[in-house]
Design an enzyme around this catalytic site. Structure first.
Site, short mmCIF file in Angstrom:
data_model
loop_
_atom_site.label_atom_id
_atom_site.label_comp_id
_atom_site.label_asym_id
_atom_site.label_seq_id
_atom_site.Cartn_x
_atom_site.Cartn_y
_atom_site.Cartn_z
CB CYS A 186 -0.92 -0.02 1.22
SG CYS A 186 -1.89 -1.54 1.30
CB SER A 222 -2.99 -5.44 -6.55
OG SER A 222 -2.86 -4.66 -7.71
CG PHE A 432 1.05 -2.24 -12.46
CD1 PHE A 432 2.03 -2.88 -13.17
CD2 PHE A 432 -0.09 -2.98 -12.11
CE1 PHE A 432 1.91 -4.20 -13.54
CE2 PHE A 432 -0.22 -4.31 -12.48
CZ PHE A 432 0.78 -4.91 -13.19
CD GLU A 433 5.98 -4.42 -9.53
OE1 GLU A 433 7.02 -4.58 -10.20
OE2 GLU A 433 5.69 -5.11 -8.56
CG ASN A 436 7.31 0.85 -19.17
OD1 ASN A 436 7.13 0.39 -18.05
ND2 ASN A 436 7.19 0.13 -20.27
CG ASP A 437 6.37 7.23 -19.46
OD1 ASP A 437 6.43 7.50 -20.66
OD2 ASP A 437 5.46 6.51 -18.97
S1 MYA Z 1 2.96 -0.31 -6.62
C1 MYA Z 1 3.33 1.37 -6.92
C2 MYA Z 1 4.54 1.54 -7.73
N1 MYA Z 1 5.03 2.87 -7.60
C3 MYA Z 1 6.22 3.19 -8.05
O1 MYA Z 1 6.93 2.38 -8.59
C4 MYA Z 1 6.67 4.59 -7.80
C5 MYA Z 1 7.65 5.08 -8.83
N2 MYA Z 1 8.50 6.11 -8.29
C6 MYA Z 1 9.80 5.87 -7.95
O2 MYA Z 1 10.29 4.79 -8.17
C7 MYA Z 1 10.58 6.98 -7.27
O3 MYA Z 1 9.69 7.85 -6.62
C8 MYA Z 1 11.53 7.74 -8.23
C9 MYA Z 1 12.51 8.58 -7.38
C10 MYA Z 1 12.43 6.78 -8.99
C11 MYA Z 1 10.74 8.60 -9.20
N3 MYA Z 1 16.29 1.86 -5.80
O4 MYA Z 1 15.39 11.83 -4.61
P1 MYA Z 1 15.18 10.49 -5.24
C12 MYA Z 1 16.99 6.33 -3.51
C13 MYA Z 1 17.08 2.17 -4.75
O5 MYA Z 1 15.64 10.29 -6.63
P2 MYA Z 1 12.49 10.81 -5.90
C14 MYA Z 1 2.25 -0.91 -8.03
O6 MYA Z 1 2.24 -0.31 -9.06
C15 MYA Z 1 17.99 7.34 -4.04
O7 MYA Z 1 19.23 6.75 -4.30
N4 MYA Z 1 17.16 3.40 -4.25
O8 MYA Z 1 13.68 10.11 -5.16
C16 MYA Z 1 1.63 -2.27 -7.81
C17 MYA Z 1 18.06 8.31 -2.92
O9 MYA Z 1 18.93 7.79 -1.94
P3 MYA Z 1 20.03 8.71 -1.23
C18 MYA Z 1 16.43 4.35 -4.86
O10 MYA Z 1 12.94 11.92 -6.77
C19 MYA Z 1 1.40 -3.04 -9.07
C20 MYA Z 1 16.64 8.31 -2.35
O11 MYA Z 1 16.06 7.06 -2.75
C21 MYA Z 1 15.58 4.08 -5.96
O12 MYA Z 1 11.50 11.13 -4.87
C22 MYA Z 1 1.03 -4.46 -8.80
C23 MYA Z 1 15.79 9.44 -2.88
O13 MYA Z 1 15.87 9.40 -4.30
C24 MYA Z 1 15.53 2.77 -6.41
N5 MYA Z 1 14.75 2.38 -7.43
O14 MYA Z 1 11.85 9.63 -6.83
C25 MYA Z 1 2.03 -5.36 -9.45
N6 MYA Z 1 14.97 5.23 -6.33
O15 MYA Z 1 19.27 9.80 -0.58
C26 MYA Z 1 1.88 -6.79 -9.09
C27 MYA Z 1 15.43 6.17 -5.50
O16 MYA Z 1 20.71 7.81 -0.27
C28 MYA Z 1 3.17 -7.52 -9.31
N7 MYA Z 1 16.29 5.64 -4.61
O17 MYA Z 1 20.92 9.17 -2.34
C29 MYA Z 1 3.21 -8.31 -10.58
C30 MYA Z 1 4.40 -9.20 -10.66
C31 MYA Z 1 4.44 -10.03 -11.92
C32 MYA Z 1 3.64 -11.31 -11.84
C33 MYA Z 1 4.13 -12.26 -10.80
C34 MYA Z 1 3.27 -13.60 -10.75
C35 MYA Z 1 3.60 -14.39 -9.54
#
Ligand code: MYA
Length: 625
Positions: A186, A222, A432-433, A436-437
């Protein structure tokens, strides 16, 4: 502006020391000093191409991580899972019911599909990532709605407990999520999607200090309608030990519905993955015991990011299965359908489609097992590859299923054929997740930041050359090699099978140019590189194609070395892929390097701004008066 905050902050803080060194090494993208982090060489192939270097440690040999016992265990699971999807699960029925039918849900629990990676002593099957990927591929080939129900539960729902849980949290919750209680992740809120750090849900400590009291709401969750155990992210006031000031930071919590104050909205009516349950979830004065903080107070953003990083390869695995299913349907049709007196598979148009579909499936599958294999051998440097695999898989699967429908013609458009549902199901995977952009920007900016940090190290080394000769010589020799067009270290060409040498040379050339273009961007744009999204997207596309090339080179090399019956076929797939992908890399990098398109990008930006200012299309008279 897109809040990719860290880049803005870090690049600004380093702006004071921007300069060109005597050896013209630009240090535009400098980061806050993080000496230890910078000294550790990142093992990721993708990260290193931003420095123009080919790091092969995580690429060769291809995905060879399962021992005999693990292979045997896997095989014992593969057959019943296939059988379940053949005989019990009905994807069309689930889709029309807008829920997973009771017998299917029960079958998934009985087979252990809800606890694939939970240790056996806590009730799960104890699989590693590679074994997980293989089973998820079967799910993806059969029913993406079921896949999301399973994935939301374990790929993200309770993954935080597996990754960051204390022994007590694991002992308490993992047996429950493997024996009938659903989990959910969540994070997203009405005003916070891609900008995950901006969530507004808040939890404050109760007066007696024993609980946090949570208030807020989440959307598009989900399993949100029936999850009992949730990983919930909320702002909490945290005291900064340095300044003594209190600031809101994201904290992750394990929340049980039974704590009270948790309620869910009705199931959303969606375009696809209808069988999966998606709802809003509301939290009203929910008392969370302090021991349910996950990963430490104030660390929630990183917990969230790492859960997502850790699960993304699963999408590549699942969608590789989806593509196999669609290709089979298309080929069954193409090899039996007669038009103009010939089977349609004899026409070049259809051949090109089938070959492209096969290449995309092969690349996606290779990415999935490359990443899972690296994770299984303890890599922590897989985040960029995981993000790439999610983008690549979701776009490829969309293309493949769309082309399958095209090959089937009118038949493909009919609901009864089954592809219409799959196409609907697939659309959300690009959203989601992490859209891609956003993930493209994440890849490009993370890589640029890494390259910038290395350049700064080098600049520092030049200030005291005597003490840093090793670093200077090793970097200088890499640059010299690059300048004569031989950027791949000898180990790379030795790792690739000789029959693939010319394809390997294309990768070397691509990576070489890649490094030069990144350096040029650092010099030219400095901290403002964060605003160059037209260019960053193209850089990310070049990174995706580069990773795609090397991963299939590794896989086909393994097939040739092991004299697999499919080796020749894999060689051809790889050669064709590398030929086209390297051309795309060159084209994307040329756009960035030459600066020729900047004028066009400026125009595109102005057109969009004009339309948005007018709150709609500027509509010239269609007849010109
Ligand atoms: S769940 C919802 C999904 N939501 C998202 O994915 C949100 C996307 N947004 C972001 O990822 C971040 O907000 C972004 C950064 C990337 C835009 N790894 O100042 P920052 C660290 C590690 O850049 P922001 C859903 O959809 C960074 O180094 N660290 O942050 C469910 C920094 O650290 P420090 C990272 O500008 C779907 C700090 O964080 C990462 O705010 C259901 C701040 O960074 C990273 N990636 O935004 C799916 N990013 O301060 C079901 C940042 O130490 C599953 N940082 O330098 C399906 C599976 C398939 C099937 C399976 C069957 C079994």
């Amino acid at each position: 502006m897109l809040r990719v905050g860290r880049f803005v902050v870090k690049l600004e803080s380093s702006q004071k020391s921007l300069q060109l060194s005597s050896r013209c090494l630009a240090t535009a993208a400098q980061t806050k000093p993080k000496e230890d982090a910078q000294k550790v060489e990142n093992q990721s192939f993708t990260m290193n191409i931003f420095r123009g270097q080919i790091q092969t440690n995580q690429i060769f040999p291809y995905a060879n991580v399962l021992n005999e016992e693990q292979k045997e265990t896997l095989q014992m699971l593969v057959d019943p899972v296939y059988k379940f999807f053949e005989e019990v699960n009905d994807p069309a029925k689930n889709d029309s019911l807008a829920q997973v039918a009771e017998e299917s849900m029960k079958g998934c629990w009985d087979l252990g599909l809800f606890g694939l990676q939970v240790p056996q002593d806590l009730g799960g099957l104890g699989l590693n990532n590679t074994q997980y990927a293989r089973l998820v591929e079967i799910v993806g080939a059969n029913d993406l709605g079921v896949g999301i129900t399973l994935g939301a539960h374990q790929s993200i729902g309770f993954k935080g407990i597996l990754l960051f849980g204390t022994p007590e949290q694991k002992a308490k919750y993992l047996p429950r999520v493997t024996s009938g209680e659903f989990a959910a992740f969540c994070l997203t809120e009405p005003s916070s999607g891609s900008d995950a750090g901006s969530i507004k849900s808040r939890a404050v400590k109760s007066a007696d200090g024993k609980h946090y009291i949570l208030n807020g709401s989440k959307i598009w969750i989900s399993n949100g309608g029936f999850a009992e155990i949730m990983t919930v992210f909320a702002q909490t006031p945290v005291v900064d030990p340095k300044t003594g000031k209190t600031k809101d930071k994201v904290t992750a919590f394990i929340v049980e519905r039974s704590f009270g104050g948790v309620s869910s909205g009705p199931p959303e009516n969606k375009m696809g993955i209808k069988a999966s349950n998606t709802t809003e979830v509301y939290y009203e004065d929910v008392p969370i015991p302090v021991e349910n903080v996950l990963g430490g107070e104030g660390n929630g953003f990183k917990v969230a990011m790492n859960i997502l990083n850790n699960g993304r390869f699963g999408m590549a695995a699942a969608l590789s299965g989806t593509m196999k299913y669609a290709i089979k349907k298309a080929v069954d049709h193409a090899t039996t359908r007669i038009q103009f007196g010939k089977r349609i598979d004899s026409f070049g148009t259809i051949q090109e489609k089938i070959a492209r579909m096969a290449m995309l499936q092969y690349v996606t599958e290779s990415m999935a097992y490359n990443i899972s294999g690296n994770m299984d051998t303890g890599s922590v440097d897989y985040h960029l590859e995981a993000a790439i695999s999610k983008c690549f898989a979701s776009e490829s699967a969309w293309f493949v299923v769309d082309e399958a429908i095209q090959i089937l013609g009118g038949m493909g458009f009919m609901k009864s054929t089954g592809l219409e549902r799959v196409l609907r199901d697939l659309r959300i995977f690009r959203i989601f997740e992490g859209t891609n952009d956003i993930l493209r920007l994440f890849v490009a900016l993370t890589g640029i930041q890494y390259a910038g940090a290395h350049l700064r190290e080098l600049q520092k080394a030049f200030k005291n050359p005597a003490a840093n000769l090793g670093l200077i010589f090793s970097e200088a020799s890499k640059r010299a090699i690059r300048s004569v067009g031989l950027s791949s270290p000898p180990s790379f060409s030795q790792l690739v099978h000789p029959e693939l040498a010319s394809s390997a040379a294309l990768v070397s050339k691509s990576v070489d140019t890649f490094g030069q273009v990144v350096e040029m961007m650092l010099i030219k744009y400095g901290k403002n590189v964060v605003d160059e999204q037209f260019l960053l997207n193209r850089l990310a596309n070049a990174a995706m194609d580069s990773y795609a090339m090397i991963v299939v080179l590794s896989r086909a090399t393994s097939a040739l070395n092991n004299k697999l019956p499919t080796a020749e076929y894999e060689k051809e797939l790889t050669q064709a892929w590398c030929a086209e992908a390297s051309e795309r890399v060159a084209a994307n990098l040329k756009i960035i390097g030459s600066g020729k398109h900047l004028d066009t990008f400026g125009k595109l930006s102005t057109i969009a701004k004009t339309i948005c200012e007018k709150e709609g299309l500027v509509q010239p008279n269609p007849l010109g008066f």
